[in-house]
Enzyme design. Structure first.
Site, mmCIF file in Angstrom:
data_model
loop_
_atom_site.group_PDB
_atom_site.id
_atom_site.type_symbol
_atom_site.label_atom_id
_atom_site.label_comp_id
_atom_site.label_asym_id
_atom_site.label_seq_id
_atom_site.Cartn_x
_atom_site.Cartn_y
_atom_site.Cartn_z
ATOM 1 N N TYR A 181 -6.983 -7.239 55.690
ATOM 2 C CA TYR A 181 -7.322 -8.659 55.473
ATOM 3 C C TYR A 181 -8.051 -8.782 54.145
ATOM 4 O O TYR A 181 -8.941 -7.980 53.835
ATOM 5 C CB TYR A 181 -8.265 -9.140 56.590
ATOM 6 C CG TYR A 181 -8.939 -10.471 56.294
ATOM 7 C CD1 TYR A 181 -8.401 -11.662 56.785
ATOM 8 C CD2 TYR A 181 -10.092 -10.544 55.508
ATOM 9 C CE1 TYR A 181 -8.993 -12.881 56.507
ATOM 10 C CE2 TYR A 181 -10.683 -11.759 55.221
ATOM 11 C CZ TYR A 181 -10.144 -12.923 55.722
ATOM 12 O OH TYR A 181 -10.733 -14.127 55.434
ATOM 13 N N GLU B 193 -6.227 -16.641 50.794
ATOM 14 C CA GLU B 193 -6.428 -15.697 51.896
ATOM 15 C C GLU B 193 -5.115 -15.015 52.226
ATOM 16 O O GLU B 193 -4.079 -15.681 52.315
ATOM 17 C CB GLU B 193 -6.948 -16.438 53.131
ATOM 18 C CG GLU B 193 -7.249 -15.511 54.298
ATOM 19 C CD GLU B 193 -7.568 -16.280 55.580
ATOM 20 O OE1 GLU B 193 -8.752 -16.363 55.937
ATOM 21 O OE2 GLU B 193 -6.618 -16.784 56.216
#
Ligand code: GDP
Ligand code: MN
Length: 379
Positions: free
Chosen positions: A101, A187
């Protein structure tokens, strides 16, 4: 402005962030053609601006064009968590070895970008930060100095050694997205390492600063491709600020501050707003009629709460506006009305005399919120 995943990935590609090959489809046939083009297997993903698609059935791994057809047929035209699905992204099905992530977002409290990265893909990032802070790398990047080698070393240091070079390349390219598109958020969840070792962005979430859109006509133009909700469009055409939520009380108020506090008191009274609409100054019968039409066209509304504070707006005019509007719009749910401020007495008298079967006049904001929450609950 939030970009859809497929738009975010186009931006990624333009700046060198590695992404899977993908094709947007609007029909099951197009999903089949795309899957053939991608070599006979694919991942079909709903294009909506809401997270949790993977867990919610919005991502299908398809081993054949037939499976892609079925997935696309199931998704297109459906409603995913309250968002209409008009497009799916058909991507090549890649063999994933590890999920990571990373995100970079403008941290307004320090005037720098906060960059986060963890090797623990799939974990909720807030939970991870709380429970295993050592697994989450965080660095601040000064916009003047830019992304430096030491930032990269710090961030990718938490990844498997053979993923670090690939990840660094992705991070550098992300930084150019941030700078060149004036993004306030980029993101990638998950950022994956494939079985062959390459590091690829499997998802894309990009927010572009609205105040900078004038510098990016190409990005601004993407908004034309956003599906328009018919209710939102009607509100916009009438110059009304309308926002859809997921409760059962429809809220109409005049002024952003009053509308926000109305949401609060309704929540305090145990109710949940289905939507809210700010009619701004001057609540003419026409504006009130459109507002009621907009609010009532939402099937989740079980009760309407009209909360007006008269300043320049006069409550007697509002009261007449509501009555006039109810001649044009058929109300099927109770309408709680609270009027205060300029000519409130007169407004209340007008409503009392009209004795409209749907109107429930209540004198104070708290009592009105409780009544609205109760009526919505009882319905
Ligand atoms: P989100 O749940 O809305 O964030 O959707 P994502 O785009 O992040 O996809 C959710 C999950 O689907 C990912 O975490 C992957 O596990 C899986 N997924 C997506 N694309 C692929 C792919 O190409 N191959 C494989 N094996 N899994 C994928
Ligand atoms: Mn994701």
């Amino acid at each position: 402005m939030d970009l859809y995943e497929h738009m975010g990935k186009d931006l990624f590609r333009a700046h060198g962030v590695a992404t899977p090959r993908g094709i947007v489809a609007e029909t099951p046939d197009e999903a089949v053609a795309a899957t053939d083009e991608l070599g006979g297997s694919s991942v079909v993903k709903v294009q909506v601006q809401v997270g949790g698609r993977g867990k919610g059935g919005g991502v299908a791994l398809c081993r054949s064009a037939g499976e892609a057809r079925d997935a696309a047929a199931r998704m297109l035209g459906s409603d995913f968590k309250g968002h209409a699905v008009t497009r799916v992204l058909v991507e090549e099905l890649l063999p994933i070895a590890h999920e990571f992530y990373t995100s970079v977002l403008l941290d307004r409290s320090v005037g720098e970008y906060l960059w986060m990265l963890t090797a623990e893909g799939g974990m909720d990032i807030e939970t991870l930060a709380r429970e295993r802070p050592e697994a989450l790398r965080r660095v601040h990047v000064n916009p003047g100095l830019g992304l430096r080698a030491w930032h990269l070393r710090e961030l990718v240091g938490v990844l498997p050694v053979d993923a670090r070079d690939g990840a660094s390349q992705v991070l550098r390219a992300m930084w150019s997205v941030v700078q060149e598109a004036d993004a306030t958020l980029v993101e990638i969840n998950p950022l994956v390492q494939l079985e062959g070792g390459e590091v690829v962005a499997l998802d894309a979430k990009v927010t572009v600063d609205d105040n900078a859109l004038f510098r990016h006509p190409d990005l601004e133009a993407l908004q034309d491709a956003f599906p328009v909700d018919p209710v939102e469009k009607r509100a916009k055409d009438a110059d009304l600020q309308y926002v859809k939520l997921d409760g059962s009380v429809g809220i109409i108020g005049n002024g952003a501050g009053l509308v926000m506090s109305t949401l609060d008191v309704v929540a305090q009274a145990g109710g949940r707003a289905a939507n809210f609409l700010d009619i701004g100054g001057g609540a003419s019968a026409e504006k009130m009629a459109t507002s009621l039409q907009v609010i009532l066209s939402d099937p989740s509304v079980r009760c309407v709460f009209i909360n007006i504070f008269g300043g320049i707006t006069r409550c007697d005019v509002v009261a007449e506006g509501i009555l006039e509007a109810l001649k044009q719009v058929e109300a099927t749910v109770p309408i709680v009305v609270r009027l205060d401020g300029t000519n409130a007495e007169e407004g209340r008298r007008i409503l009392a005399e009209a004795a409209h079967p749907r109107i429930v006049p209540v004198a104070t904001m708290d009592a009105a919120a409780e009544e609205a929450a109760r009526l919505a609950d009882a319905a």
